[in-house]
Design a protein around this motif. Structure first.
Motif, PDB file in Angstrom:
ATOM      1  N   LEU A  74       0.820  -1.202   0.000  1.00 51.19           N
ATOM      2  CA  LEU A  74       0.000   0.000   0.000  1.00 51.19           C
ATOM      3  C   LEU A  74       0.862   1.264   0.000  1.00 51.19           C
ATOM      4  O   LEU A  74       0.554   2.252   0.641  1.00 51.19           O
ATOM      5  N   GLY A 133       4.321   4.701  12.183  1.00 55.94           N
ATOM      6  CA  GLY A 133       3.527   3.817  11.330  1.00 55.94           C
ATOM      7  C   GLY A 133       2.072   3.740  11.780  1.00 55.94           C
ATOM      8  O   GLY A 133       1.716   4.128  12.901  1.00 55.94           O
ATOM      9  N   GLY A 134       1.237   3.238  10.890  1.00 56.79           N
ATOM     10  CA  GLY A 134      -0.200   3.157  11.142  1.00 56.79           C
ATOM     11  C   GLY A 134      -0.556   2.209  12.278  1.00 56.79           C
ATOM     12  O   GLY A 134      -1.539   2.432  12.998  1.00 56.79           O
ATOM     13  N   SER A 135       0.230   1.148  12.432  1.00 56.84           N
ATOM     14  CA  SER A 135      -0.046   0.215  13.532  1.00 56.84           C
ATOM     15  C   SER A 135       0.133   0.922  14.870  1.00 56.84           C
ATOM     16  O   SER A 135      -0.661   0.736  15.799  1.00 56.84           O
ATOM     17  N   ASN A 138      -2.634   3.348  15.567  1.00 53.78           N
ATOM     18  CA  ASN A 138      -3.770   2.627  16.150  1.00 53.78           C
ATOM     19  C   ASN A 138      -3.523   2.329  17.621  1.00 53.78           C
ATOM     20  O   ASN A 138      -4.426   2.423  18.451  1.00 53.78           O
ATOM     21  N   HIS A 171      -7.402  -4.180  10.063  1.00 57.77           N
ATOM     22  CA  HIS A 171      -5.968  -4.460  10.053  1.00 57.77           C
ATOM     23  C   HIS A 171      -5.531  -5.319  11.245  1.00 57.77           C
ATOM     24  O   HIS A 171      -6.080  -5.202  12.342  1.00 57.77           O
ATOM     25  N   THR A 224     -12.632   1.421   9.851  1.00 56.08           N
ATOM     26  CA  THR A 224     -11.521   1.469   8.906  1.00 56.08           C
ATOM     27  C   THR A 224     -11.908   2.290   7.678  1.00 56.08           C
ATOM     28  O   THR A 224     -12.975   2.083   7.094  1.00 56.08           O
ATOM     29  N   GLY A 226     -10.702   2.553   4.348  1.00 58.83           N
ATOM     30  CA  GLY A 226      -9.824   1.866   3.410  1.00 58.83           C
ATOM     31  C   GLY A 226      -9.315   0.588   4.047  1.00 58.83           C
ATOM     32  O   GLY A 226      -8.251   0.580   4.655  1.00 58.83           O
ATOM     33  N   THR A 228      -7.584  -2.998   4.319  1.00 59.49           N
ATOM     34  CA  THR A 228      -6.288  -3.300   3.731  1.00 59.49           C
ATOM     35  C   THR A 228      -6.395  -4.096   2.432  1.00 59.49           C
ATOM     36  O   THR A 228      -5.616  -3.881   1.514  1.00 59.49           O
ATOM     37  N   ASP A 253      -9.399   4.309  11.538  1.00 58.89           N
ATOM     38  CA  ASP A 253      -8.093   3.898  11.021  1.00 58.89           C
ATOM     39  C   ASP A 253      -8.058   4.206   9.525  1.00 58.89           C
ATOM     40  O   ASP A 253      -8.519   3.426   8.692  1.00 58.89           O
ATOM     41  N   ALA A 255      -5.229   4.631   7.818  1.00 62.96           N
ATOM     42  CA  ALA A 255      -3.841   4.424   7.389  1.00 62.96           C
ATOM     43  C   ALA A 255      -3.760   4.318   5.862  1.00 62.96           C
ATOM     44  O   ALA A 255      -2.937   4.980   5.226  1.00 62.96           O
ATOM     45  N   TYR A 256      -4.637   3.518   5.300  1.00 63.91           N
ATOM     46  CA  TYR A 256      -4.593   3.278   3.859  1.00 63.91           C
ATOM     47  C   TYR A 256      -5.198   4.463   3.084  1.00 63.91           C
ATOM     48  O   TYR A 256      -4.503   5.094   2.281  1.00 63.91           O
ATOM     49  N   ASN A 282      -1.845   7.545   7.010  1.00 60.95           N
ATOM     50  CA  ASN A 282      -0.444   7.379   6.624  1.00 60.95           C
ATOM     51  C   ASN A 282      -0.156   8.203   5.369  1.00 60.95           C
ATOM     52  O   ASN A 282      -0.678   7.877   4.298  1.00 60.95           O
ATOM     53  N   HIS A 284       2.539   8.072   3.964  1.00 62.71           N
ATOM     54  CA  HIS A 284       3.410   7.232   3.121  1.00 62.71           C
ATOM     55  C   HIS A 284       2.614   6.246   2.260  1.00 62.71           C
ATOM     56  O   HIS A 284       3.194   5.510   1.468  1.00 62.71           O
ATOM     57  N   LYS A 285       1.312   6.239   2.408  1.00 62.19           N
ATOM     58  CA  LYS A 285       0.519   5.400   1.508  1.00 62.19           C
ATOM     59  C   LYS A 285       0.001   6.268   0.341  1.00 62.19           C
ATOM     60  O   LYS A 285       0.731   6.498  -0.599  1.00 62.19           O
TER      61      LYS A 285
HETATM   62  C1  LIG Z   1      -1.199  -0.227   6.337  1.00 66.02           C
HETATM   63  C2  LIG Z   1      -2.271  -0.231   7.326  1.00 66.02           C
HETATM   64  C3  LIG Z   1      -1.991  -0.122   8.698  1.00 66.02           C
HETATM   65  C4  LIG Z   1      -0.597  -0.221   9.236  1.00 66.02           C
HETATM   66  O1  LIG Z   1       0.212   0.836   8.867  1.00 66.02           O
HETATM   67  P1  LIG Z   1       1.804   0.673   9.017  1.00 66.02           P
HETATM   68  O2  LIG Z   1       2.314   2.030   8.744  1.00 66.02           O
HETATM   69  O3  LIG Z   1       2.204  -0.347   7.996  1.00 66.02           O
HETATM   70  O4  LIG Z   1       2.063   0.202  10.409  1.00 66.02           O
HETATM   71  C5  LIG Z   1      -3.045  -0.012   9.579  1.00 66.02           C
HETATM   72  N1  LIG Z   1      -4.314  -0.019   9.145  1.00 66.02           N
HETATM   73  C6  LIG Z   1      -4.631  -0.149   7.844  1.00 66.02           C
HETATM   74  C7  LIG Z   1      -6.058  -0.145   7.418  1.00 66.02           C
HETATM   75  C8  LIG Z   1      -3.615  -0.279   6.887  1.00 66.02           C
HETATM   76  O5  LIG Z   1      -3.917  -0.443   5.588  1.00 66.02           O
END
Ligand SMILES: *Cc1c(COP(=O)(O)O)cnc(C)c1O
Length: 453
Positions: A74, A133-135, A138, A171, A224, A226, A228, A253, A255-256, A282, A284-285
């Motif tokens: 992603l 990071g996204g984790s 969260n 996720h 969520t 988006g 994963t 969340d 992140a995506y 994120n 970076h995504k």
């Molecule tokens: C990628 C993703 C994460 C984790 O993000 P990282 O930066 O890889 O830790 C969390 N939640 C969702 C929905 C994601 O797609």
């Protein structure tokens, strides 16, 4: 330093050239890695020449994530202005915990966080930080949600059975974090989705009621934005009604695909976001900054202090809490992840970020259209998503993706939903054009024709 920067420039030249000629790096079998490349560390220093050659081999044999044949994760592509910012962050090497050490970089981070809080309707009551990071974003949300149940938890620990709720296709960091925050993995309730991967609010409410009857303490819902695999969006507005009714923290969340907040056309996918308690995204995504650049914001600025501040007289020696960002972050020493996003946003404007998001959805439309109009393909995903899931000629997706990788053709992964496996194309690289997406399918077709049929 200057000589090493010359080496750097030379390596970058070679890498960019290699990326053009061969978008997928040579495949090295994992168990032949140490015999293929010079990776072992020695007692004696190396000559500059031998060192340069080892470095060159390493760089040119590393998977190429910025090319037009990388669709595996992603993230992807390369935003030059963001790379510039990240290189400067390395040169400056500040740590973001205090104003004394980070100076104006504190303002760089705050400018991004304030802007995002305004955009999503949290306003000045909101605040946030950058997590690794996204984790971990969260995790921070889950800690704030847990601590919001009362002061006692932070001091005495948990003595109730606290439950949280997330969709079946959310996720994997959610159950992991559930163990980290002390509620335990078994206290995560996985809520059913509809057939497009969207969490069902009625199923959520039924589960919450049942848990309350059984003596559990529901404290958090994770929506969520988006998912994963499918890139589906949970219905924030409806979930927020349930959360309000039972006094539960709502985290989104993103992140995506949380970056849809930048798009007039697609921000309806996170409608109701202003009613959530926290939100993560994120950069970076979808926004293409180098890894990692993850933002967590909350509508309750105090919650950040409650969960993350601690006095440390050896660290916090000048300036107020508002400028000493270590008071609201997960880490102590913290790398400057904000600058790369700031250089991108500053140079391209919000319009530039909007274009990136819209382009990614456009590329997904192109891909879905291709899959729908070619009878050898089957589509398994849905509109308004930048994940395009499909199979080609009923080939088993795992074998196909692995062969494409081992033959250095395409980097793409596979996923599954409700027992159906498929190839997952993610149009996350805003630098791609329509013809790059078409080329992806053509590359699969000619590979299958030559290697498999
Ligand atoms: C990628 C993703 C994460 C984790 O993000 P990282 O930066 O890889 O830790 C969390 N939640 C969702 C929905 C994601 O797609």
């Amino acid at each position: 330093m200057k000589e090493d920067l010359t080496v750097f420039n030379k390596l970058v030249d070679q890498l960019l050239k290699a990326e053009k000629e061969d978008p997928v790096a040579p495949y090295i079998e994992a168990d032949k890695l140490f015999e293929t490349l010079d990776l072992n560390l020695e007692e004696e220093p190396m000559s500059e020449e031998a060192f340069g050659e080892s470095l060159r081999q390493l760089v040119l044999n590393t998977p190429r994530t910025a090319t037009k044949m990388f669709f595996n994760q992603l993230f992807g592509g390369r935003q030059p202005k963001a790379v510039l910012g990240d290189l400067l962050a390395v040169m400056l090497n500040n740590s973001m915990y205090t104003y004394k050490v980070a100076g104006p970089q504190v303002g760089v981070e705050k400018a991004i966080l304030n802007q995002i809080c305004d955009m999503i309707g949290y306003g000045r009551k909101g605040d946030g930080t950058f997590a690794p990071g996204g984790s971990m974003s969260n995790l921070m949300a889950m800690l704030m949600a847990r601590d919001a149940r009362g002061e006692k938890i932070r001091k005495k620990g948990i003595n109730e059975s606290m439950t949280m709720y997330t969709s079946k296709i959310s996720h994997y960091s959610i159950p992991k974090n559930a163990a980290f925050i002390g509620i335990g993995r078994d206290q995560v309730r996985y809520i059913e989705t509809d057939d497009q991967g969207v969490m069902l609010p009625e199923a959520l409410e039924n589960q919450i009621r049942k848990d309350i009857d059984d003596g559990f303490v529901p404290f958090m819902v994770n929506a969520t934005a988006g998912t994963t695999v499918l890139g589906s969006f949970d219905p924030i507005e409806q979930l927020s009604v349930v959360c309000k009714k039972y006094d539960i923290w709502l985290h989104v969340d993103g992140a995506y695909c949380g970056a849809v907040i930048f798009s007039d056309k697609y921000k309806h996918l996170v409608k109701g976001l202003e009613k959530s308690d926290s939100f993560s995204v994120n950069a970076h995504k979808m926004l293409g900054t180098p890894l990692s650049c993850s933002i967590i914001v909350t509508r309750h600025r105090q919650a950040l202090y409650d969960s993350f501040s601690n006095d440390a007289s050896y660290l916090y020696q000048t300036d107020g809490d508002d400028f000493n960002l270590g008071k609201i972050s997960l880490q102590c020493g913290r790398r400057n992840d904000a600058l790369k996003f700031w250089t991108l946003w500053k140079s391209e404007g919000t319009i530039g970020l909007r274009r990136m998001v819209d382009q990614e959805f456009h590329l997904a439309d192109v891909a879905r259209e291709y899959v729908r109009s070619h009878p050898d393909y089957t589509l398994y995903s849905f509109d308004d998503s930048i994940s395009v899931c499909f199979n080609y000629k009923d080939l088993p997706p795992k074998e196909l993706c692995t062969m494409l990788y081992e033959n250095s053709e395409i980097m793409v992964g596979f996923g599954s939903f409700r027992g159906q496996e498929f190839v997952r194309l993610v149009t996350i690289n805003a630098g791609n054009k329509k013809e790059d997406v078409i080329n992806f399918f053509k590359a699969i077709e000619s590979f299958v024709e030559v290697e498999i049929e």
